[in-house]
Each structure stands twice: as structure tokens, then as C-alpha cells.
Design a protein around this motif. Structure first.
Motif, PDB file in Angstrom:
ATOM      1  N   GLU A  66      64.915   1.843  98.111  1.00 52.62           N
ATOM      2  CA  GLU A  66      65.444   2.020  96.754  1.00 52.62           C
ATOM      3  C   GLU A  66      65.747   3.504  96.493  1.00 52.62           C
ATOM      4  O   GLU A  66      64.941   4.365  96.777  1.00 52.62           O
ATOM      5  CB  GLU A  66      64.396   1.527  95.757  1.00 52.62           C
ATOM      6  CG  GLU A  66      64.927   1.474  94.367  1.00 52.62           C
ATOM      7  CD  GLU A  66      64.965   0.045  93.832  1.00 52.62           C
ATOM      8  OE1 GLU A  66      65.013  -0.888  94.645  1.00 52.62           O
ATOM      9  OE2 GLU A  66      64.934  -0.089  92.613  1.00 52.62           O
ATOM     10  N   GLY A  67      66.927   3.758  95.944  1.00 56.37           N
ATOM     11  CA  GLY A  67      67.272   5.128  95.566  1.00 56.37           C
ATOM     12  C   GLY A  67      67.667   6.012  96.732  1.00 56.37           C
ATOM     13  O   GLY A  67      67.872   7.208  96.576  1.00 56.37           O
ATOM     14  N   PHE A  68      67.781   5.426  97.933  1.00 54.58           N
ATOM     15  CA  PHE A  68      68.165   6.239  99.084  1.00 54.58           C
ATOM     16  C   PHE A  68      69.569   6.795  98.915  1.00 54.58           C
ATOM     17  O   PHE A  68      70.485   6.118  98.479  1.00 54.58           O
ATOM     18  CB  PHE A  68      68.137   5.384 100.365  1.00 54.58           C
ATOM     19  CG  PHE A  68      68.801   6.069 101.539  1.00 54.58           C
ATOM     20  CD1 PHE A  68      68.113   7.004 102.273  1.00 54.58           C
ATOM     21  CD2 PHE A  68      70.119   5.791 101.865  1.00 54.58           C
ATOM     22  CE1 PHE A  68      68.731   7.651 103.338  1.00 54.58           C
ATOM     23  CE2 PHE A  68      70.741   6.439 102.924  1.00 54.58           C
ATOM     24  CZ  PHE A  68      70.048   7.364 103.664  1.00 54.58           C
ATOM     25  N   ARG A  69      69.737   8.070  99.265  1.00 57.25           N
ATOM     26  CA  ARG A  69      71.090   8.613  99.385  1.00 57.25           C
ATOM     27  C   ARG A  69      71.106   9.526 100.597  1.00 57.25           C
ATOM     28  O   ARG A  69      70.113  10.198 100.888  1.00 57.25           O
ATOM     29  CB  ARG A  69      71.530   9.361  98.126  1.00 57.25           C
ATOM     30  CG  ARG A  69      70.654  10.532  97.788  1.00 57.25           C
ATOM     31  CD  ARG A  69      71.273  11.535  96.830  1.00 57.25           C
ATOM     32  NE  ARG A  69      70.406  12.724  96.791  1.00 57.25           N
ATOM     33  CZ  ARG A  69      70.493  13.743  97.616  1.00 57.25           C
ATOM     34  NH1 ARG A  69      71.426  13.772  98.551  1.00 57.25           N
ATOM     35  NH2 ARG A  69      69.653  14.755  97.535  1.00 57.25           N
ATOM     36  N   PRO A  70      72.217   9.530 101.339  1.00 55.45           N
ATOM     37  CA  PRO A  70      72.274  10.409 102.506  1.00 55.45           C
ATOM     38  C   PRO A  70      72.258  11.867 102.046  1.00 55.45           C
ATOM     39  O   PRO A  70      72.673  12.161 100.928  1.00 55.45           O
ATOM     40  CB  PRO A  70      73.610  10.051 103.170  1.00 55.45           C
ATOM     41  CG  PRO A  70      74.367   9.232 102.200  1.00 55.45           C
ATOM     42  CD  PRO A  70      73.425   8.716 101.172  1.00 55.45           C
ATOM     43  N   PRO A  71      71.778  12.784 102.896  1.00 58.15           N
ATOM     44  CA  PRO A  71      71.758  14.193 102.504  1.00 58.15           C
ATOM     45  C   PRO A  71      73.175  14.733 102.341  1.00 58.15           C
ATOM     46  O   PRO A  71      74.111  14.210 102.944  1.00 58.15           O
ATOM     47  CB  PRO A  71      71.047  14.870 103.676  1.00 58.15           C
ATOM     48  CG  PRO A  71      71.158  13.922 104.819  1.00 58.15           C
ATOM     49  CD  PRO A  71      71.221  12.554 104.237  1.00 58.15           C
ATOM     50  N   SER A  72      73.309  15.787 101.547  1.00 59.83           N
ATOM     51  CA  SER A  72      74.622  16.429 101.390  1.00 59.83           C
ATOM     52  C   SER A  72      74.935  17.181 102.676  1.00 59.83           C
ATOM     53  O   SER A  72      74.027  17.489 103.456  1.00 59.83           O
ATOM     54  CB  SER A  72      74.569  17.418 100.226  1.00 59.83           C
ATOM     55  OG  SER A  72      73.723  18.504 100.583  1.00 59.83           O
ATOM     56  N   PRO A  73      76.225  17.503 102.923  1.00 61.57           N
ATOM     57  CA  PRO A  73      76.582  18.275 104.118  1.00 61.57           C
ATOM     58  C   PRO A  73      75.786  19.588 104.205  1.00 61.57           C
ATOM     59  O   PRO A  73      75.365  19.987 105.284  1.00 61.57           O
ATOM     60  CB  PRO A  73      78.073  18.552 103.935  1.00 61.57           C
ATOM     61  CG  PRO A  73      78.556  17.442 103.060  1.00 61.57           C
ATOM     62  CD  PRO A  73      77.405  17.095 102.160  1.00 61.57           C
ATOM     63  N   GLU A  74      75.545  20.223 103.053  1.00 57.64           N
ATOM     64  CA  GLU A  74      74.799  21.494 103.058  1.00 57.64           C
ATOM     65  C   GLU A  74      73.356  21.261 103.518  1.00 57.64           C
ATOM     66  O   GLU A  74      72.808  22.025 104.310  1.00 57.64           O
ATOM     67  CB  GLU A  74      74.781  22.141 101.664  1.00 57.64           C
ATOM     68  CG  GLU A  74      76.136  22.601 101.149  1.00 57.64           C
ATOM     69  CD  GLU A  74      77.026  21.434 100.701  1.00 57.64           C
ATOM     70  OE1 GLU A  74      76.489  20.389 100.278  1.00 57.64           O
ATOM     71  OE2 GLU A  74      78.266  21.576 100.813  1.00 57.64           O
ATOM     72  N   GLU A  75      72.731  20.217 102.978  1.00 53.54           N
ATOM     73  CA  GLU A  75      71.351  19.910 103.371  1.00 53.54           C
ATOM     74  C   GLU A  75      71.279  19.629 104.873  1.00 53.54           C
ATOM     75  O   GLU A  75      70.365  20.061 105.561  1.00 53.54           O
ATOM     76  CB  GLU A  75      70.840  18.665 102.620  1.00 53.54           C
ATOM     77  CG  GLU A  75      70.491  18.910 101.174  1.00 53.54           C
ATOM     78  CD  GLU A  75      70.170  17.596 100.433  1.00 53.54           C
ATOM     79  OE1 GLU A  75      69.170  17.579  99.706  1.00 53.54           O
ATOM     80  OE2 GLU A  75      70.926  16.612 100.589  1.00 53.54           O
ATOM     81  N   ARG A  76      72.268  18.875 105.345  1.00 53.25           N
ATOM     82  CA  ARG A  76      72.294  18.509 106.759  1.00 53.25           C
ATOM     83  C   ARG A  76      72.443  19.743 107.641  1.00 53.25           C
ATOM     84  O   ARG A  76      71.699  19.959 108.584  1.00 53.25           O
ATOM     85  CB  ARG A  76      73.449  17.542 107.005  1.00 53.25           C
ATOM     86  CG  ARG A  76      73.096  16.394 107.873  1.00 53.25           C
ATOM     87  CD  ARG A  76      74.200  15.364 107.976  1.00 53.25           C
ATOM     88  NE  ARG A  76      75.421  15.605 107.261  1.00 53.25           N
ATOM     89  CZ  ARG A  76      76.468  16.241 107.749  1.00 53.25           C
ATOM     90  NH1 ARG A  76      76.461  16.683 108.966  1.00 53.25           N
ATOM     91  NH2 ARG A  76      77.541  16.416 107.006  1.00 53.25           N
ATOM     92  N   GLU A  77      73.426  20.589 107.276  1.00 49.39           N
ATOM     93  CA  GLU A  77      73.683  21.795 108.050  1.00 49.39           C
ATOM     94  C   GLU A  77      72.463  22.701 108.085  1.00 49.39           C
ATOM     95  O   GLU A  77      72.086  23.223 109.134  1.00 49.39           O
ATOM     96  CB  GLU A  77      74.882  22.570 107.478  1.00 49.39           C
ATOM     97  CG  GLU A  77      76.230  21.942 107.799  1.00 49.39           C
ATOM     98  CD  GLU A  77      76.426  21.718 109.293  1.00 49.39           C
ATOM     99  OE1 GLU A  77      76.034  22.600 110.083  1.00 49.39           O
ATOM    100  OE2 GLU A  77      76.949  20.640 109.666  1.00 49.39           O
ATOM    101  N   SER A  78      71.847  22.888 106.928  1.00 45.73           N
ATOM    102  CA  SER A  78      70.730  23.835 106.912  1.00 45.73           C
ATOM    103  C   SER A  78      69.530  23.256 107.671  1.00 45.73           C
ATOM    104  O   SER A  78      68.773  23.995 108.314  1.00 45.73           O
ATOM    105  CB  SER A  78      70.413  24.286 105.484  1.00 45.73           C
ATOM    106  OG  SER A  78      69.267  23.663 105.007  1.00 45.73           O
ATOM    107  N   ALA A  79      69.374  21.927 107.657  1.00 46.45           N
ATOM    108  CA  ALA A  79      68.294  21.315 108.448  1.00 46.45           C
ATOM    109  C   ALA A  79      68.586  21.480 109.937  1.00 46.45           C
ATOM    110  O   ALA A  79      67.692  21.816 110.731  1.00 46.45           O
ATOM    111  CB  ALA A  79      68.153  19.835 108.097  1.00 46.45           C
ATOM    112  N   LEU A  80      69.846  21.261 110.330  1.00 46.48           N
ATOM    113  CA  LEU A  80      70.205  21.358 111.756  1.00 46.48           C
ATOM    114  C   LEU A  80      69.925  22.750 112.319  1.00 46.48           C
ATOM    115  O   LEU A  80      69.557  22.899 113.480  1.00 46.48           O
ATOM    116  CB  LEU A  80      71.687  21.011 111.959  1.00 46.48           C
ATOM    117  CG  LEU A  80      72.004  19.530 112.167  1.00 46.48           C
ATOM    118  CD1 LEU A  80      73.513  19.313 112.228  1.00 46.48           C
ATOM    119  CD2 LEU A  80      71.341  18.997 113.433  1.00 46.48           C
ATOM    120  N   GLU A  81      70.109  23.769 111.470  1.00 50.77           N
ATOM    121  CA  GLU A  81      69.857  25.137 111.942  1.00 50.77           C
ATOM    122  C   GLU A  81      68.403  25.354 112.338  1.00 50.77           C
ATOM    123  O   GLU A  81      68.082  26.270 113.087  1.00 50.77           O
ATOM    124  CB  GLU A  81      70.232  26.149 110.838  1.00 50.77           C
ATOM    125  CG  GLU A  81      71.722  26.373 110.752  1.00 50.77           C
ATOM    126  CD  GLU A  81      72.115  27.117 109.476  1.00 50.77           C
ATOM    127  OE1 GLU A  81      71.225  27.731 108.841  1.00 50.77           O
ATOM    128  OE2 GLU A  81      73.314  27.056 109.142  1.00 50.77           O
TER     129      GLU A  81
END
Ligand code: ADP
Ligand code: MG
Length: 286
Positions: free
Chosen positions: A75-90
Motif C-alpha cells: 500500500e502506498g508504494f511509489r518508485p523512487p524519483s530519478p534523483e533518489e535513484r541516481e544518488s543511491a546508485l552513487e
């Protein structure tokens, strides 16, 4: 195992301590057992060209995988934003981990994680648990045979009372209540399946599952629905099933072979691909 070693959420665990020390120039002391585990995982990262990567903790966290994949709270799941994804990948990448082990002077193993990096051993937990259970079984002379089932990972041990072979059905990803075929095994083996059909969440018609591709930061889309690995080690079976799932058919089969493991891959259109040795132990459903 979760409480003492593997859980990144439990303050008593070794992984929690390692993650808390990320960025510390002194590194973090680790047990020999943990050092051996980390070494095997880091090696597989190299051999899978980063498809398997236990340093993706920051990424699994922005995807909130624990919430919906483990606890089933979609419930309430949303994929991360591109910024969140990029900063996590770093913050990810096994190549930036330093592990000091077998030091010669007998001092304790240490691991050094760069600032922000977080380990996630979710891909190998069940395999390791099987290895522990195997040790316990070996201490019990009255146990002549057993099958141990932990979610997608299975251990066969010894022999059946009736002398027959162990039979393990491999779930059909398009209908997990039926199977694509049966494995017939003698004696001690570890069997691990990773797939996109058990833990997933659908938002606006898009299906998100819990095995991430460190190359993109998204759930892996390699044309596979499931990968089953059969080999002698619980850790390796579990780790390889995740790695091959991310890599896809061709590279996945090569990787399994390089470890001397047998692999069965189910492609998106239902085609079965397998290693030579798998043909001898697998019979497809009629
Ligand atoms: P399951 O836990 O359902 O048996 P897996 O063994 O394939 O599935 O492990 C999936 C878990 O591994 C995820 O929940 C996450 O914690 C972690 N993970 C996801 N993608 C990767 C990856 N590319 N490399 C290593 N670990 C991963
Ligand atoms: Mg796995």
C-alpha cells in the motif's frame, strides 16, 4: 542468523555494525566467518560484472524493498524519483570496498566501506541458513535424510527412507501453483530459485519486483522470469540465482558454468534454457 549477522535493521547484527562504520577510516573489525562470506560475495560481484552486488543497500532502501517485498506492505508504494535513484546508485559498487583478511600477523579481519555505502545481504540469507542447517544435521547421526525448504531455497540431505530420489518441483512463473518440471536428486544438494513472480508490486500497470539491476537502478529486466541453481553450496546457489537473474540467459549460463553449478532458466515467453548437467537431473512437465 538475522539477529546476529545479516540484518541491516537490527542493531545487534554484524552487518548493522559494518554499515554504521561506513566512511570511518579505521574500518570495521569483522569475524572470520563474515570475512569469508563477504569475500565470496565480492568475488561474485567481479565475476558477474557487478550484476550481483551486496553493496546495493542504499538502492534497496530507496526502493523500500523490505517494506513491500518482505513484509508484503504494498500500500502506498511509489518508485523512487530519478534523483533518489541516481544518488543511491552513487553509494553502491563493490569495487570500492576494501577487505583485509588473512593478514599473516593473525590480526582480525577488517572491512572498509566508503561514506554512505550500505551492505544488503538479502540475496544470500536463505542460502547461508541452509549451510547452517546442514551443519546441524551433520551433528545428528540419527537423521539419515532430510529436505529443508526455506522459501526459494531447498537443501536435500542423505537419502529417503524408501531409497528413492529426492524430487523437487520448479514453479512455473506464469502459474506458481503448477511446475515447469521436476528435479531428481540423490544425496546432498542446494537448490535456489530467484524469480520476479513472488514478490512484486504493480503501480499504474507497471510491475516492480525485488531483484535490482545495479547497472540501471531499476528492477532487472533481462528477459528471464526465473533462475534455478543447483550446486553443493547454499551460499553459492542463492547468490548465483540472483546474479544470473540480473544477467539474463547467455551471460547467466556462462556464469553458472564458471562456478561448476547447474542452472535452469525460464525466459519470459516460457522457453527453458539449461546447462548440460541440468538436462540429466531435470525433466520438463509433459
Ligand atoms: P529471495 O530473497 O526472494 O529469495 P533473492 O535471493 O534473489 O530473492 O534475493 C533478493 C534480495 O537480494 C532483495 O530483496 C535485495 O535485498 C537483494 N538484492 C536485490 N538485487 C540484488 C543484486 N543485484 N545483487 C545483490 N543483492 C540484491
Ligand atoms: Mg538469491
Amino acid at each position: 542468523l538475522e539477529q546476529e549477522s545479516l540484518s541491516w535493521r537490527t542493531e545487534t547484527s554484524e552487518v548493522y555494525r559494518i554499515n554504521a562504520a561506513a566512511g570511518d577510516g579505521e574500518g570495521c573489525p569483522v569475524s572470520d566467518e563474515m570475512a569469508g562470506l563477504l569475500q565470496e560475495c565480492l568475488e561474485l560481484s567481479g565475476k558477474s560484472e557487478g550484476a550481483f552486488d551486496i553493496t546495493i543497500g542504499a538502492l534497496t532502501r530507496v526502493w523500500n524493498i523490505d517494506k513491500w517485498a518482505r513484509e508484503g506492505e504494498t500500500e502506498g508504494f511509489r518508485p523512487p524519483s530519478p534523483e533518489e535513484r541516481e544518488s543511491a546508485l552513487e553509494k553502491c559498487g563493490s569495487g570500492r570496498v576494501r577487505l583485509e583478511w588473512v593478514t599473516g600477523d593473525g590480526s582480525q579481519a577488517r572491512i572498509y566501506l566508503p561514506e554512505g555505502m550500505q551492505l544488503d545481504l538479502g540475496a544470500v540469507g536463505k542460502g547461508l541458513a541452509l549451510s547452517r542447517i546442514l551443519e546441524l544435521l551433520e551433528e545428528e547421526p540419527e537423521v539419515s535424510g532430510a529436505v529443508v525448504y526455506l522459501g526459494g531455497s531447498v537443501l536435500t540431505y542423505g537419502s529417503r527412507p524408501d531409497g528413492g530420489s529426492w524430487k523437487i518441483g520448479i514453479a512455473d512463473p506464469s502459474d506458481p501453483s503448477s511446475s515447469v518440471g521436476i528435479l531428481t536428486l540423490e544425496g546432498q544438494w542446494c537448490v535456489s530459485t530467484s524469480g520476479d513472480y513472488e514478490r512484486y508490486v504493480t503501480v499504474d500497470g507497471v510491475r516492480y519486483h525485488h531483484i535490482l539491476d545495479p547497472a540501471t537502478g531499476y528492477p532487472a529486466r533481462s528477459g528471464l522470469c526465473s533462475v534455478t541453481i543447483v550446486c553443493g553450496s547454499g551460499l553459492l546457489a542463492d547468490a548465483l540465482s540472483t546474479a544470473c537473474f540480473v544477467l539474463g540467459s547467455e551471460q547467466g549460463l556462462d556464469l553458472a558454468k564458471s562456478y561448476g553449478a547447474e542452472a535452469l532458466l525460464v525466459e519470459e515467453d516460457g522457453t527453458l534454457r539449461m546447462t548440460e548437467g541440468m538436462r540429466e537431473i531435470f525433466s520438463a512437465q509433459e
